[in-house]
Motif scaffolding. Structure first.
Motif, short mmCIF file in Angstrom:
data_model
loop_
_atom_site.label_atom_id
_atom_site.label_comp_id
_atom_site.label_asym_id
_atom_site.label_seq_id
_atom_site.Cartn_x
_atom_site.Cartn_y
_atom_site.Cartn_z
N ARG A 39 0.86 -1.18 0.00
CA ARG A 39 0.00 0.00 0.00
C ARG A 39 0.89 1.23 0.00
NH1 ARG A 39 -5.54 -0.81 3.45
NH2 ARG A 39 -6.09 -2.81 2.51
N ILE A 40 0.49 2.21 -0.80
CA ILE A 40 1.26 3.44 -0.88
C ILE A 40 0.36 4.63 -0.59
CG2 ILE A 40 2.98 2.57 -2.52
CD1 ILE A 40 1.39 4.03 -4.73
N CYS A 50 4.37 12.16 -5.07
CA CYS A 50 5.23 11.03 -4.70
C CYS A 50 4.37 9.97 -4.02
CB CYS A 50 6.33 11.49 -3.75
SG CYS A 50 7.47 12.67 -4.51
N GLY A 51 4.84 8.75 -4.04
CA GLY A 51 4.14 7.65 -3.39
C GLY A 51 5.08 6.88 -2.49
N ARG A 52 4.78 6.86 -1.20
CA ARG A 52 5.59 6.14 -0.21
C ARG A 52 4.83 4.92 0.30
NH1 ARG A 52 10.13 8.46 1.58
NH2 ARG A 52 10.38 10.67 1.15
N LEU A 77 8.40 4.90 -3.60
CA LEU A 77 8.37 4.13 -4.84
C LEU A 77 8.13 5.02 -6.05
CD1 LEU A 77 6.34 0.92 -3.90
CD2 LEU A 77 8.81 1.33 -3.75
N PHE A 78 7.31 6.06 -5.90
CA PHE A 78 7.00 6.97 -7.00
C PHE A 78 7.54 8.35 -6.67
CE2 PHE A 78 3.36 4.00 -6.70
CZ PHE A 78 3.73 3.20 -7.76
N HIS A 79 8.21 8.94 -7.63
CA HIS A 79 8.83 10.24 -7.39
C HIS A 79 8.51 11.22 -8.51
CE1 HIS A 79 11.67 13.14 -5.89
NE2 HIS A 79 12.18 13.23 -7.09
N ASP A 80 8.09 12.41 -8.11
CA ASP A 80 7.92 13.55 -9.01
C ASP A 80 7.04 13.25 -10.22
OD1 ASP A 80 8.27 16.22 -9.63
OD2 ASP A 80 10.06 15.85 -10.83
N PHE A 81 5.88 12.68 -9.98
CA PHE A 81 4.94 12.43 -11.06
C PHE A 81 4.18 13.71 -11.37
CE2 PHE A 81 5.93 8.12 -10.49
CZ PHE A 81 5.62 7.50 -11.69
N ARG A 82 4.11 14.01 -12.66
CA ARG A 82 3.43 15.22 -13.11
C ARG A 82 2.52 14.89 -14.29
NH1 ARG A 82 7.92 19.90 -12.55
NH2 ARG A 82 9.15 18.91 -10.93
#
Length: 135
Positions: A39-40, A50-52, A77-82
Motif C-alpha cells: 500500500r502506498i 510522490c508515493g511512499r 516508490l513513485f517520485h515527481d509524477f506530473r
C-alpha cells in the motif's frame, strides 16, 4: 519479474501538481496493488506527486530486503509524477527488489483505479499494474 518489481513500476501511476489537481481528479490518497501486498500513500511533494509505502506484506518486505532495501515501509516508490497534456502522469519509479529506478507513467482509469506502466529500457520489458484506492 517479481511482484514488487511490477508493483513499483505500476506505482509510478500516481502523481499531480497543484495546477493539475484543479483540472483533474486527485490521485492523492492510499492505494493498494491487486494482491494487497503493498500500500502506498500518494501525496504532493515539491512540484509533483510522490508515493511512499505505508504497509507491506512480509513477503514484499523480504523481497525488498533481498534486493537491498532494508526498510520497505517508508520507501518512496513513485517520485515527481506530473500530469502532461496527454492526460498521463510521468515520473520515476523505484523498484526495491532490484534497487533500480525507472521512468514510468500512470493513467487514471476511474476515480478508484490507476494503472501504472514501467519499462526496463526504451519500451522493452514493460510491465503494467493496477492500483485500487483504499481511501
Amino acid at each position: 519479474m517479481s511482484f514488487l518489481r511490477i508493483a513499483a513500476m505500476a506505482a509510478l501511476i500516481s502523481a499531480f501538481t497543484p495546477a493539475a489537481a484543479q483540472r483533474g481528479p486527485a490521485l492523492a490518497g492510499i492505494w493498494r496493488n491487486d494482491s494487497d501486498s503493498v500500500r502506498i500513500r500518494i501525496a504532493p511533494c515539491g512540484p509533483g506527486l510522490c508515493g511512499r509505502v505505508v504497509a507491506a506484506s512480509e513477503k514484499a518486505k523480504a523481497d525488498a530486503a533481498q534486493g537491498g532495501t532494508d526498510r520497505l515501509i517508508g520507501t518512496e516508490l513513485f517520485h515527481d509524477f506530473r500530469r502532461e497534456e496527454d492526460g498521463l502522469w510521468y515520473g520515476q519509479v523505484y523498484v526495491p527488489d532490484i534497487d533500480k529506478t525507472f521512468d514510468g507513467t500512470l493513467e487514471l482509469v476511474d476515480r478508484d483505479t490507476i494503472v501504472g506502466k514501467g519499462c526496463l529500457f526504451a519500451g522493452f520489458g514493460c510491465k503494467t499494474q493496477s492500483w485500487k484506492r483504499v481511501r
